[in-house]
Design an enzyme around this catalytic site. Sequence first.
Site, PDB file in Angstrom:
ATOM      1  CG  ASP A   1       1.882   5.744   9.064  1.00 37.54           C
ATOM      2  OD1 ASP A   1       1.486   6.705   8.384  1.00 37.54           O
ATOM      3  OD2 ASP A   1       1.328   4.636   9.054  1.00 37.54           O
TER       4      ASP A   1
ATOM      5  CG  MET B   1      -0.661   9.386   9.183  1.00 35.08           C
ATOM      6  SD  MET B   1       0.093  10.073   7.711  1.00 35.08           S
ATOM      7  CE  MET B   1      -0.398  11.763   7.829  1.00 35.08           C
ATOM      8  CG  HIS B   2      -5.729  10.130   7.695  1.00 34.87           C
ATOM      9  ND1 HIS B   2      -5.513  11.431   7.318  1.00 34.87           N
ATOM     10  CD2 HIS B   2      -4.895   9.371   6.910  1.00 34.87           C
ATOM     11  CE1 HIS B   2      -4.618  11.457   6.338  1.00 34.87           C
ATOM     12  NE2 HIS B   2      -4.215  10.214   6.084  1.00 34.87           N
TER      13      HIS B   2
HETATM   14  O1  LIG Z   1      -3.667   7.041   5.294  1.00 36.64           O
HETATM   15  C1  LIG Z   1      -2.472   6.970   5.273  1.00 36.64           C
HETATM   16  C2  LIG Z   1      -1.622   8.137   4.889  1.00 36.64           C
HETATM   17  O2  LIG Z   1      -2.377   9.244   4.457  1.00 36.64           O
HETATM   18  C3  LIG Z   1      -1.783   5.672   5.644  1.00 36.64           C
HETATM   19  O3  LIG Z   1      -0.463   5.703   5.328  1.00 36.64           O
HETATM   20  C4  LIG Z   1      -1.959   5.373   7.111  1.00 36.64           C
HETATM   21  O4  LIG Z   1      -1.198   6.365   7.807  1.00 36.64           O
HETATM   22  C5  LIG Z   1      -1.572   3.989   7.552  1.00 36.64           C
HETATM   23  O5  LIG Z   1      -0.599   3.403   6.806  1.00 36.64           O
HETATM   24  P1  LIG Z   1       0.160   2.003   7.041  1.00 36.64           P
HETATM   25  O6  LIG Z   1       1.528   2.381   7.542  1.00 36.64           O
HETATM   26  O7  LIG Z   1      -0.584   1.182   8.028  1.00 36.64           O
HETATM   27  O8  LIG Z   1       0.240   1.404   5.680  1.00 36.64           O
END
Ligand SMILES: O=C(CO)[C@@H](O)[C@H](O)COP(=O)(O)O
Length: 508
Positions: free
Chosen positions: A240, A81-82
């Site tokens: 995710d 995300m983000h």
């Molecule tokens: O920053 C966030 C949720 O806010 C993270 O969950 C990223 O979305 C990436 O997560 P991984 O699945 O690579 O740990």
Amino acid sequence: MVYFLGVDLGTSAVKCILVDETGSVLDSQSAAYPLLQPHPGWAEQHPEDWWQATIQAIRLLMEQTSVSSSDVAGIGFSGQMHGSVFLDSKQEVIRPALLWCDQRTAEQCAAIEAAVGKDELGRLTGNRSLTGFTAPKLLWLRQHEPQYYARLRHLLLPKDYVRLRLTGELGMDMADASGTLLLDVARRRWSQTVAERLSIPMEWLPPLFESGQVAGRLQPEAARLTGLAAGTPVVAGGGDQACGAVGVGVVRQGIASVALGTSGVVFVHDDAYQVDEAYRLHSFCHGVPGKWHRMGVMLAAGGSLQWWKNHFAHEELERAQQEGLDVYELLTSLAETAPLGSEGLLFLPYLTGERTPHPDPKARGAFIGLNLRHGKAHLTRAVLEGITFGLRDSLELMKESGIEIKELRVNGGGAKSAFWRQLIADIFGIPVVTVNSTEGPAYGAAIMAASGVLGKDIIDICDAWIKEVDRTQPRLELYENYEAYYQIFRSLYGTLQTSFHKLSDLAQ
Ligand SMILES: O=C(CO)[C@@H](O)[C@H](O)COP(=O)(O)O
Ligand SMILES: Nc1ncnc2c1ncn2[C@@H]1O[C@H](COP(=O)(O)OP(=O)(O)O)[C@@H](O)[C@H]1O
């Protein structure tokens, strides 16, 4: 039989799975890409690397399973995300994407809170301005790379870029859009007020979809490259965390998920939009249409264990390579040989700064309480315990908000470890349930694809496909023993904060 393709564009690799219409997973394939760290605290990736890896993984999956492309009824996307994908007027990438774990935007976060007002920002977006989120990345580009900002015409999140390459359509789902800080999360639409106060043109923001809505169809060139059929529907999918939660059936109140990926996340479903006092938890749209969720995010959960493995597990790495074993299994077995509490040793997992409950890019990691008896087993166990204590901080915030959690469902790479699942049960004091779907966010993405294509409710598909296979009960005596360690862990960030900041400044 028809099949659904779930694609999870992770931080370290893309993972693609094929699921049949009864929810059974046929096969999975993944392809890795590098993480660029051009300066301390920065984290970037090339969107082209995501695209190439995705084509490669889908191609391999289609070859290995021998499923006919015409039997793949739909595709769903999950993604880290983000991250900011900056596109010009020709929809070409302007510069590498800044990722969720990039910490360069503290100044821009303060500028956003000043421009919108901290309380107003919370009221409009449901969240605080945090360094990982997307809007501060736009402001950073405007301030530091004006030559690129001048070319900017479209903003996407990582998985949306790959969907654009497959379908030619711009789009974003509500769950992932919640992490941009530009979404009116309560009303599920872009916040014109926030965009105007930050001078971000609304036309740069893509059309919004619910996760199961079809957001485009596979173009002939993409079909040729992947081995799929032109015209295959592609649903919007989700961030995710929303996909991971759907993938383990966290689609009702009362059940929480704990994601043990690079990041670590405690996630609860909300039937109605809810915010935590002072926005300490994130309030986001869920991948279930018309529903929301709250979560606490630790930046380096599996990331801390990975750091430990990369730098201090040479013997385990060598043995794993020689004997074809999983190096993380060797490490968790080693940790199991040390006693509870690692004999008076605590680890603070703030290796890349922290988000929940300490939104601080300058927080740092630490081992506290070392003595001469401590060896590698103690330190390894302390790393696992420290990550789990950090996740409990999010659980405590949820309890303070009145959220009742009866059961935890674990997903992500760390969920493979029975030792870690027991640690979570003992430290949280809540049963940990394992379900039949072990593919995490990719499975949630496949559920979203099935929902969009078959016209079925996501919750109904979860009920039909996801079953409990194992339950790890908390051990009361151990929960009580861990309590004393947890209370010390909880106090340490405040005690060390000034030193963390000074050390971080010295190392710039
Ligand atoms: O920053 C966030 C949720 O806010 C993270 O969950 C990223 O979305 C990436 O997560 P991984 O699945 O690579 O740990
Ligand atoms: N067998 C295992 N035991 C404990 N932890 C594991 C195991 N396998 C993987 N992990 C942890 O899971 C992390 C990777 O999780 P994953 O969900 O694949 O991450 P991401 O989606 O962020 O790339 C690793 O960094 C590691 O910490």
